[in-house]
Scaffold this motif. Structure first.
Motif, PDB file in Angstrom:
ATOM      1  N   ALA A  25       0.705  -1.452   0.235  1.00  0.00           N
ATOM      2  CA  ALA A  25       0.114   0.047  -0.221  1.00  0.00           C
ATOM      3  C   ALA A  25       0.812   1.503   0.194  1.00  0.00           C
ATOM      4  O   ALA A  25       0.481   2.389  -0.208  1.00  0.00           O
ATOM      5  N   THR A  34      -3.107   0.459  -8.037  1.00  0.00           N
ATOM      6  CA  THR A  34      -3.860  -0.813  -8.315  1.00  0.00           C
ATOM      7  C   THR A  34      -4.960  -0.619  -9.164  1.00  0.00           C
ATOM      8  O   THR A  34      -5.822   0.182  -8.531  1.00  0.00           O
ATOM      9  N   PRO A  37     -11.498  -3.020  -8.693  1.00  0.00           N
ATOM     10  CA  PRO A  37     -12.026  -4.204  -8.608  1.00  0.00           C
ATOM     11  C   PRO A  37     -12.683  -4.955  -9.870  1.00  0.00           C
ATOM     12  O   PRO A  37     -13.059  -3.899 -10.589  1.00  0.00           O
ATOM     13  N   VAL A  43     -14.397  -5.978  -2.853  1.00  0.00           N
ATOM     14  CA  VAL A  43     -13.080  -5.873  -2.004  1.00  0.00           C
ATOM     15  C   VAL A  43     -13.655  -5.417  -0.650  1.00  0.00           C
ATOM     16  O   VAL A  43     -14.320  -4.384  -0.421  1.00  0.00           O
ATOM     17  N   ARG A  85     -12.409 -10.420  -1.930  1.00  0.00           N
ATOM     18  CA  ARG A  85     -11.107 -10.184  -1.987  1.00  0.00           C
ATOM     19  C   ARG A  85     -10.773  -9.309  -0.703  1.00  0.00           C
ATOM     20  O   ARG A  85     -11.224  -7.985  -0.552  1.00  0.00           O
ATOM     21  N   VAL A  87      -8.196  -7.319   1.718  1.00  0.00           N
ATOM     22  CA  VAL A  87      -6.941  -6.694   1.653  1.00  0.00           C
ATOM     23  C   VAL A  87      -6.759  -5.995   3.081  1.00  0.00           C
ATOM     24  O   VAL A  87      -7.729  -5.516   3.864  1.00  0.00           O
ATOM     25  N   LEU A 105      -4.609   1.535   2.008  1.00  0.00           N
ATOM     26  CA  LEU A 105      -5.646   0.568   1.545  1.00  0.00           C
ATOM     27  C   LEU A 105      -6.730   1.217   0.580  1.00  0.00           C
ATOM     28  O   LEU A 105      -6.916   0.346  -0.157  1.00  0.00           O
ATOM     29  N   ARG A 108      -5.421   2.438  -2.707  1.00  0.00           N
ATOM     30  CA  ARG A 108      -4.907   1.483  -3.537  1.00  0.00           C
ATOM     31  C   ARG A 108      -5.740   0.263  -4.076  1.00  0.00           C
ATOM     32  O   ARG A 108      -5.782  -0.236  -5.129  1.00  0.00           O
ATOM     33  N   HIS A 109      -6.949   0.131  -2.951  1.00  0.00           N
ATOM     34  CA  HIS A 109      -7.501  -1.093  -3.202  1.00  0.00           C
ATOM     35  C   HIS A 109      -9.012  -0.890  -3.553  1.00  0.00           C
ATOM     36  O   HIS A 109     -10.072  -1.742  -3.865  1.00  0.00           O
TER      37      HIS A 109
END
Length: 426
Positions: A25, A34, A37, A43, A85, A87, A105, A108-109
């Motif tokens: 991250a 990143t 999704p 996510v 998913r 993270v 987090l 990035r996600h």
């Protein structure tokens, strides 16, 4: 000691693994962001204290947590066609680190939902969650400011404060059953810290006094190595019961020092909410016999359906069943099933986002618990699903329930106890 080594190994592996998502991250300015999704995945973000004061309690359980998500994806094939998913990163049980980890987090996600082991570590990002309409599914509830509707936090087991009201009710029942007269005296022993102080929320000490229990309190610093001074002070105050903090390392200290002082057979010790009963048994073995503990769900010895399901999941993850009382894996799966199905009904598969899940949480009633809980329900004005608890007691080899379902107060409700949907036991 075999159990102690197992816990140390879990903690070491968890700490080692924790560095991976944190580093992922923290990419430099030149790194590619990143990707968002895929259409067939949801996510979920998570941060927890794999190092710091709570590591001895959270580290061992994290392996099971990760394995449960693998089980959902690989054995169940996901939920309604979605793979989940997860993270995650280590927040070191520290507020400043938690804010940093959350933002990393998130950027990035792009989680559309968060899991919280200790929800008070999300207090620093409360405004971000509300702006983005991203719900947080929490194990417990410690910080009153986070649980007023229309907030983003939805707790499974209730709160330490609510559990404490159930413990007080049980103390009064136990005192009467023992034939004693007068008022029982309850001493509390805890960290001076958001988690340690959580049982006091909502004016619980005054509430207990009004119901016939005299209260005294003693605090101590996290990671203390000797609790004899605090225990001797409580003994000199003439307490009949001691309610103490719940992480495994602290429970070991209380048992060791209480027995060294000859208090174990004189005072009834009640462990606050934990869920890691068998981790304690791994460390102290028969030494825990006689200890009481508050519990949000029926213990393993009750033989409810959730026990068999939890064993199936754990055997798939680790190659052997888990002897523990914690039945969150099967129940959390049922919550996720109900949540995602409700969101699909509301907005369709292609439109599931944080807001859709937030709105879905508020419609979940009477969730399937496989017998583990008496009832789990959320609503527009209700942020804690569980309103009943039990008291269990340690034997030489496990735990047994020593009470029926006990109603809890909604101690975090700022407008007064008795939020819609909760029992009115008094």
């Amino acid at each position: 000691m075999k159990g102690g080594k197992r816990i140390m190994l879990f903690c070491f592996l968890a700490l080692l693994l924790a560095a991976l998502p944190t580093l992922a991250a923290c990419g430099g300015d030149g790194e590619e962001e990143t990707p968002k999704p895929a259409e067939d995945e949801i996510v979920i973000g998570m941060m927890l204290g794999l190092s710091g004061a709570a590591a001895s309690s959270q580290g061992p359980g994290f392996n099971q947590f990760l394995g449960t998500f693998r089980y959902i994806n690989e054995v169940l094939g996901g939920i309604e066609g979605f793979k989940l998913r997860l993270v995650w990163a280590d927040n070191r049980y520290d507020m400043a680190t938690a804010v940093m980890v959350f933002k990393q987090l998130k950027d990035r996600h792009h989680p559309v939902m968060w899991y919280a082991w200790d929800e008070f570590l999300y207090a620093g990002v409360k405004d971000i969650l509300e702006r983005d309409k991203t719900p947080v599914f929490t194990w417990g509830a410690n910080d009153p400011q986070l649980f007023d509707a229309p907030g983003m936090f939805f707790a499974l087991v209730g709160s330490d404060a609510n559990m404490f009201t159930g413990a007080v009710r049980w103390i009064l029942q136990d005192w009467e059953a023992s034939g004693k007269t007068g008022r029982p005296k309850l001493g509390t022993l805890h960290w001076d810290h958001p988690w340690g102080n959580a049982h006091k929320a909502g004016g619980n000490y005054q509430w207990a006094e009004e119901r016939g229990v005299d209260m005294v309190e003693r605090i101590y610093a996290p990671m203390s190595l000797d609790l004899r001074p605090q225990l001797m002070w409580l003994r000199d105050e003439g307490v009949d019961y001691i309610y103490f903090g719940a992480v495994t390392a602290d429970a070991v200290l209380v048992i060791r020092d209480a027995k060294a002082l000859g208090l174990w057979d004189e005072i009834k010790f009640i462990r606050g909410y934990s869920g890691d009963s068998y981790d304690l048994l791994d460390v102290v073995g028969e030494g825990a016999e006689g200890l009481y503990e508050v519990s949000d769900n029926d213990p393993r010895s009750s033989g409810v359906e959730a026990v068999a399901v939890a064993d199936t999941i754990t055997e798939w993850i680790e190659g052997k069943p888990d002897p523990g009382d914690l039945l969150m894996s099967p129940v959390s799966i049922e919550v996720l099933k109900a949540l995602i199905r409700q969101a699909i009904d509301d907005v369709g598969r292609e439109n599931i986002d944080g807001e859709a899940l937030y709105n879905a949480f508020q419609k979940l009633q009477n969730i399937e618990t496989l017998g583990a809980y008496r009832d789990l329900s959320w609503g527009p004005e209700r942020r804690m699903a569980n309103s009943f608890m039990k008291i269990k007691q340690y034997t030489k080899t496990g735990t047994v329930a020593v009470s029926d379902w006990i109603p809890m107060d909604d101690a975090l409700e700022k407008e007064g106890r008795g939020k819609p949907g909760w029992p009115a036991p008094d």
